[in-house]
Every structure is written in structure tokens, then in C-alpha cells.
Design an enzyme around this catalytic site. Structure first.
Site, PDB file in Angstrom:
ATOM      1  N   LEU A   1       0.841  -1.196   0.000  1.00 21.21           N
ATOM      2  CA  LEU A   1       0.000   0.000   0.000  1.00 21.21           C
ATOM      3  C   LEU A   1       0.876   1.245   0.000  1.00 21.21           C
ATOM      4  O   LEU A   1       1.630   1.477   0.946  1.00 21.21           O
ATOM      5  CB  LEU A   1      -0.930  -0.014   1.210  1.00 21.21           C
ATOM      6  CG  LEU A   1      -1.932  -1.175   1.225  1.00 21.21           C
ATOM      7  CD1 LEU A   1      -2.675  -1.234   2.549  1.00 21.21           C
ATOM      8  CD2 LEU A   1      -2.925  -1.042   0.075  1.00 21.21           C
ATOM      9  N   GLU A   2       0.759   2.053  -1.043  1.00 19.22           N
ATOM     10  CA  GLU A   2       1.637   3.205  -1.219  1.00 19.22           C
ATOM     11  C   GLU A   2       0.915   4.535  -1.027  1.00 19.22           C
ATOM     12  O   GLU A   2       1.451   5.586  -1.347  1.00 19.22           O
ATOM     13  CB  GLU A   2       2.294   3.149  -2.603  1.00 19.22           C
ATOM     14  CG  GLU A   2       3.121   1.894  -2.803  1.00 19.22           C
ATOM     15  CD  GLU A   2       3.778   1.821  -4.170  1.00 19.22           C
ATOM     16  OE1 GLU A   2       3.732   2.834  -4.897  1.00 19.22           O
ATOM     17  OE2 GLU A   2       4.333   0.764  -4.501  1.00 19.22           O
ATOM     18  N   HIS A   3      -0.314   4.496  -0.524  1.00 22.53           N
ATOM     19  CA  HIS A   3      -1.085   5.731  -0.361  1.00 22.53           C
ATOM     20  C   HIS A   3      -1.466   5.958   1.094  1.00 22.53           C
ATOM     21  O   HIS A   3      -2.488   6.556   1.398  1.00 22.53           O
ATOM     22  CB  HIS A   3      -2.342   5.680  -1.240  1.00 22.53           C
ATOM     23  CG  HIS A   3      -2.029   5.513  -2.695  1.00 22.53           C
ATOM     24  ND1 HIS A   3      -1.590   6.540  -3.490  1.00 22.53           N
ATOM     25  CD2 HIS A   3      -2.038   4.415  -3.481  1.00 22.53           C
ATOM     26  CE1 HIS A   3      -1.369   6.095  -4.712  1.00 22.53           C
ATOM     27  NE2 HIS A   3      -1.629   4.805  -4.734  1.00 22.53           N
TER      28      HIS A   3
END
Length: 566
Positions: free
Chosen positions: A391-393
Site C-alpha cells: 500500500l503506497e497511499h
């Protein structure tokens, strides 16, 4: 991880120029709302799409997830020189005070009002992984009968979301949205795809409904905003009854006629154990110019294969997997057979959640449970050995930890759990990613940090190192090793080729030297750790497809080196 050819991340240094954000609320009276005060904003919850709102370059859109209440919210994704400014002209009363507020989530979000006739106002917030309320107030001038309220994001930042705007104060003559009436009972409820732990349901839309409640055997199972849902966490080979009702601000309809469905009996069982030193590769479930592979074509050097990516649904936390026709499988059954064959060969095949464009919101007990149930359903249906968190957000460590622990309780001790945070996410133990990794340390397999697309970063010795060097890999890995992770839970994530990422590619010889430095104390650069970690897990690459495009040069070089670590 990137679903396109390259991926990049932009940071804003210094103070941001003040701009105006999303969401509005105006409150009338000298700080105290009067009985006649109303919310003069129209379509304040975006239940009617973007009606009454004007967005720059047509860039704003209404979405069904994430939403705070109802069935809709505003989404704006800044791009280039557009910060996605969405505005509405509201009718106000002169010489009156209004409270302006809105709930926001995601990237940088701004909220404000202009044309007040006195002092224009604005407020903003940086990234928020959960809904946060922005609030300010203003007073209209002696001749002011209309004010523009507006919201926007910021250049180069992630998408922002807005819901439940309020401009609260005296009615200027424009009125407010009419009160809703209780919706009618949904019709057409039907059961669809069934697995050993889940049942897919669908029904007809109901006019005026902003959400739906799904009941299992008379008990509320979940609340959704769309006309479909997958009820997960069910017992295999068991019959259940389902009903659905429609809801809005006025209340809830009667429950629909019940339908029955029986779960399947599939159970893939545990997978192979991960070797002491392992090579991880991400397999692309899409075509972005790299070699298109079936799982059977993935190089044998890879011990863990992360299938990229699962997709989110309108239910917060819930994930599904959709096999992309672009990868060439004749059927889903053929894909499942490849997973089984890889497992039989001693490989672990897991499903990856997130990526550059993917986002799954896990910020509540309900969304944590939805994630655990749906991820376990995918493990049962496809035979996945576990999950990868990419998860990059932004993540919420409290609820992501709950989700992973619930999943582990269902899947058992053989579950493979990996993570692929960006370098900025693991700079210290106070970040949400690092806190999550430490909180699930007892069930965590490996953290393969992405040593690319990041620029210069601090090492564990407090010095700055540039990406692309042995020092960059070793000094940043040292932070994780000194921060509480076991050496067996640390891997080095790098691109497989110059085309695999926007920046940060290093020659395989650099990766091998970094592995030697950390595990043996040899082949170090200017930074040499004060100790060695012989149990270092290994290395990861994005992706097996880009590796194949370059003739598997990366895995042929790094794979044997990983497997020969002490």
C-alpha cells in the site's frame, strides 16, 4: 509497485503556498446557529454526482468509495498544473456569519470561501488516511448575496476525497436540499459466485437510496453503497439465507425476500515453507510492455511469487482478484492450476495488495474484518499462500494490524506475509509502516523495502546516501535491522532492469555486494555495519516480467547468490 512502465514520487519541500481546500460548512449567527439556519450548499454529499459543482478542467468526479456517509463522495486527482479546484456558488444573506466545513481524506486537501465581501478564508490539511473534518467560518459583507466555496488538492500529491460539505447559516433565499424519504424495498436479490467461504449477491437499484444493508440469517453482515456485495467469512458447505434493505438519511426500508445459497467445500491446505534465504518476485497481472508471462513461465529461482495486484471494492477493506485477459490464460481454472504447480515445486504464491495505482482503505474495525475475510476467501479460492502489503497511499497501523491478525487467525501459521514499503516508509520506527511491521513481527515473513524511486535517504548512521550504491542498500537495511526486525524479515527490493522503475536500478553485482556486506561483512562500501546478519532473508525484484524482458539476467545472478548466503 508500478502497473505502468515507470513510477515516480514527488515531494514538496518547504512551506506550501496557502490554497483553498475541499468541503465547506458555514455557520450563522455570532458563533451560535439560529433556529432558521440551514446548510445552503446543494448536493453537499455528492449523492447526485458533481451536480452544482464546477471542477477545473473537468478533473473532479463522484465516486462510491471511499465515502463518509451516503453513496457518493468527490474525488480529485491533481495532475500537471491542475490542482483539481471544485467550487460552488451558494446564496447567502448579507451581514451574516457562516460556518464552512467538509470531511476530507487522501492527499493534501484545501477548503475555502471567496467573494465574502469581508475577509476570504481558507484552511487545509496534509495527507490523511482516514476522514478528517476541515472547518472555518466567515462573515458576509453588507451587500453580499452569494459566495463561492471551493476545495482543491495540491500539485504532485495523491488524490483527495471530499464528503459532507456544509455551509451553515441563514438562508439567503436559495434554500437547501430537500429532505429524503425512506426508500422502497429492494427487488431482484440473487446469489452469484459461491466459494467455500463467500457468497456474491446482487439486487436492483432503489431510487433515493444512498446505501444498502445486507443481512445473513437475519443479522446485519455489511453495509454497502452499490447494488452488489460479497459476504465473506462463511463456513464451508453451509447453507445461508440473505436479505437486503435500502437506506438513506430518512431511514431504512423493509428487508427484501430472502434468498438461500450454500458455500463450497474447496480448501487448498497449507503451502510450502519459505526457505531460510529467499528470492521474491512480483508477477504482473497486466501488460505494460514487459514480457507477458503465465505463472508457469516464472523463473525457477523465485521462492516467493507475489501476484500483482488484488483490486479494492466499494466496501472499505474488501479485496477481490480479477485475472486480466491480457496475460493470456484461457480460463481462471488454468491460472489456479499454475498456482498449484508452483506450490508443488516448493514455491509460495501470494496475492499482492496495493501498488502505485491500487489503494485499499483499512481504517476501522469493519474494514479490517472485511479485508481479513476477503483475503482469506481469495486464499481458499485460488490457493494463495498469503498476502503482500504494498500500500503506497498511506496506511493506518492500528487497523491494518487488526486486519492481518484476523487473517492469520483464519489462515494459520503457514501463511506467508510480506510487505514492500517505500524507503520513506521505513526511515524510523515511528512511521505507520514500520509500526505495522513490528506489531505483526511474530507472523511476518519478510519486509522487502523498495530501494528505488526515492532519491537520497538517511542511513542508520545518520549520513545521507544516494540510491544506486552498496551504501544506500546496506545503510537503509541497517535501520530495519536495528529498529527491531529480525534479519530473517529483511530483504532488498530493487528493479530487475532499467525499464522496471523510474530510477534506482542497480547492477546485480551491487545487490550481491550489499547482501555480502550485511550477511558476511565483506564487499561493503564506505559504510560498514558494526555487526553482520547471516540470517538475512534475501532480495526482491519488480518484476519477474521485467526480469524476463532482460533475459532473466537479474534472477540468474542474484538468485544463486541469495540461496548461497550463510
Amino acid at each position: 509497485m508500478d502497473r505502468t512502465t515507470t513510477r515516480s514520487r514527488r515531494w514538496i519541500g518547504g512551506a506550501l503556498a496557502l490554497a483553498v481546500g475541499s468541503g465547506l460548512v458555514l455557520v450563522g449567527g455570532a458563533g451560535t446557529a439560529q433556529a432558521a439556519d440551514v446548510n445552503v450548499a446543494k448536493n453537499a454529499g455528492f449523492e447526485s454526482g458533481t451536480a452544482n459543482w464546477t471542477c477545473s478542467a473537468g478533473s473532479g468526479s463522484a465516486v462510491s468509495s471511499p465515502v463518509r456517509t451516503g453513496a457518493g463522495a468527490l474525488k480529485g486527482t491533481p495532475a500537471g498544473q491542475d490542482n483539481v479546484r471544485c467550487s460552488q456558488v451558494v446564496t447567502v444573506k448579507p451581514n451574516s456569519t457562516y460556518t464552512l466545513s467538509a470531511w476530507v481524506q487522501g492527499g493534501y486537501a484545501y477548503l475555502g470561501a471567496t467573494g465574502t465581501g469581508t475577509t476570504d478564508v481558507s484552511t487545509w490539511t496534509p495527507d490523511s488516511s482516514s476522514w478528517k473534518q476541515l472547518t472555518t467560518s466567515f462573515t458576509t459583507g453588507a451587500n453580499t448575496t452569494s459566495v463561492t466555496v471551493h476545495t482543491h488538492g495540491w500539485y504532485g500529491q495523491a488524490a483527495y476525497f471530499v464528503d459532507d460539505v456544509s455551509v451553515f447559516g441563514p438562508d439567503g433565499g436559495g434554500g437547501t436540499d430537500p429532505d429524503p424519504v425512506v426508500p422502497s424495498t429492494p427487488a431482484g436479490l440473487a446469489a452469484g459466485t459461491v466459494t467455500s467461504s463467500s457468497v456474491a449477491l446482487s439486487w436492483n437499484a432503489v431510487s433515493g437510496a444512498t446505501g444498502y444493508k445486507v443481512y445473513r440469517d437475519g443479522a446485519l453482515a455489511q453495509t454497502v453503497s452499490s447494488t452488489s456485495a460479497t459476504v465473506t467469512g462463511l463456513v464451508a458447505n453451509t447453507t445461508y439465507q440473505f436479505q437486503v434493505s435500502a437506506t438513506n438519511a430518512a431511514g431504512e426500508s423493509a428487508k427484501s425476500t430472502a434468498v438461500s445459497a450454500r458455500t463450497g467445500t474447496t480448501n487448498p491446505g497449507p503451502g510450502p515453507s519459505v526457505p531460510k534465504h529467499a528470492l521474491t518476485g512480483y508477477w504482473q497481472n497486466f501488460n505494460n510492455g514487459a514480457t507477458v508471462q503465465k505463472l508457469r513461465d516464472v523463473q525457477a529461482q523465485y521462492d516467493i511469487i507475489a501476484v500483482s495486484f488484488a483490486d479494492s471494492t466499494t466496501t472499505p477493506g474488501q479485496i477481490v482478484f480479477n485475472l486480466d485477459p491480457a496475460v493470456g490464460y484461457a480460463s481462471v481454472a488454468d491460472f489456479k492450476a499454475d498456482i498449484a504447480a508452483k506450490k508443488a515445486a516448493g514455491k509460495s504464491v501470494i496475492v499482492s495488495v496495493g501498488g502505485e495505482k491500487g489503494n485499499v482503505t483499512i481504517n476501522s474495525d469493519a474494514s479490517a474484518t472485511a479485508f481479513a475475510n476477503s483475503a482469506y476467501a481469495l486464499m481458499q479460492e485460488y490457493g494463495f499462500n498469503g498476502v503482500d502489503i504494498d500500500l503506497e497511499h498511506g496506511i493506518n497501523s492500528t487497523y491494518l494490524t487488526k486486519a492481518l491478525r484476523q487473517l492469520s487467525a483464519k489462515a494459520g501459521s503457514s501463511m506467508v506475509l510480506t510487505m514492500a514499503p517505500q524507503t520513506i516508509d521505513m526511515q524510523n520506527t515511528g512511521t505507520e509502516y514500520f509500526k505495522t511491521a513490528l506489531a505483526v513481527k511474530d507472523i511476518l515473513t519478510v519486509v522487502n523495502m523498495q530501494y528505488y524511486n526515492s532519491g537520497s535517504m538517511l542511513g542508520c548512521d545518520g549520513k545521507v546516501y544516494s540510491q544506486g550504491s552498496v551504501d544506500f542498500l546496506t545503510a537503509l537495511a541497517c535501520i530495519q535491522l536495528q529498529g527491531g526486525l529480525d534479519a530473517s524479515q529483511v530483504g532488498l527490493g530493487v528493479p530487475a532492469s532499467t525499464r522496471g522503475a523510474g530510477s534506482g536500478y542497480v547492477d546485480p553485482s551491487i545487490v550481491k555486494n550489499a547482501l555480502d556486506c550485511l550477511a558476511r561483512g565483506t564487499n561493503c562500501g564506505s559504510f560498514k555495519p558494526s555487526q553482520t546478519w547471516p540470517n538475512l532473508r534475501g532480495a526482491m525484484t519488480w518484476s519477474t516480467n521485467w526480469d524476463a524482458t532482460a533475459g532473466n539476467a537479474w534472477s540468474n545472478a542474484v538468485g544463486p547468490h541469495v540461496h548461497n548466503l550463510p
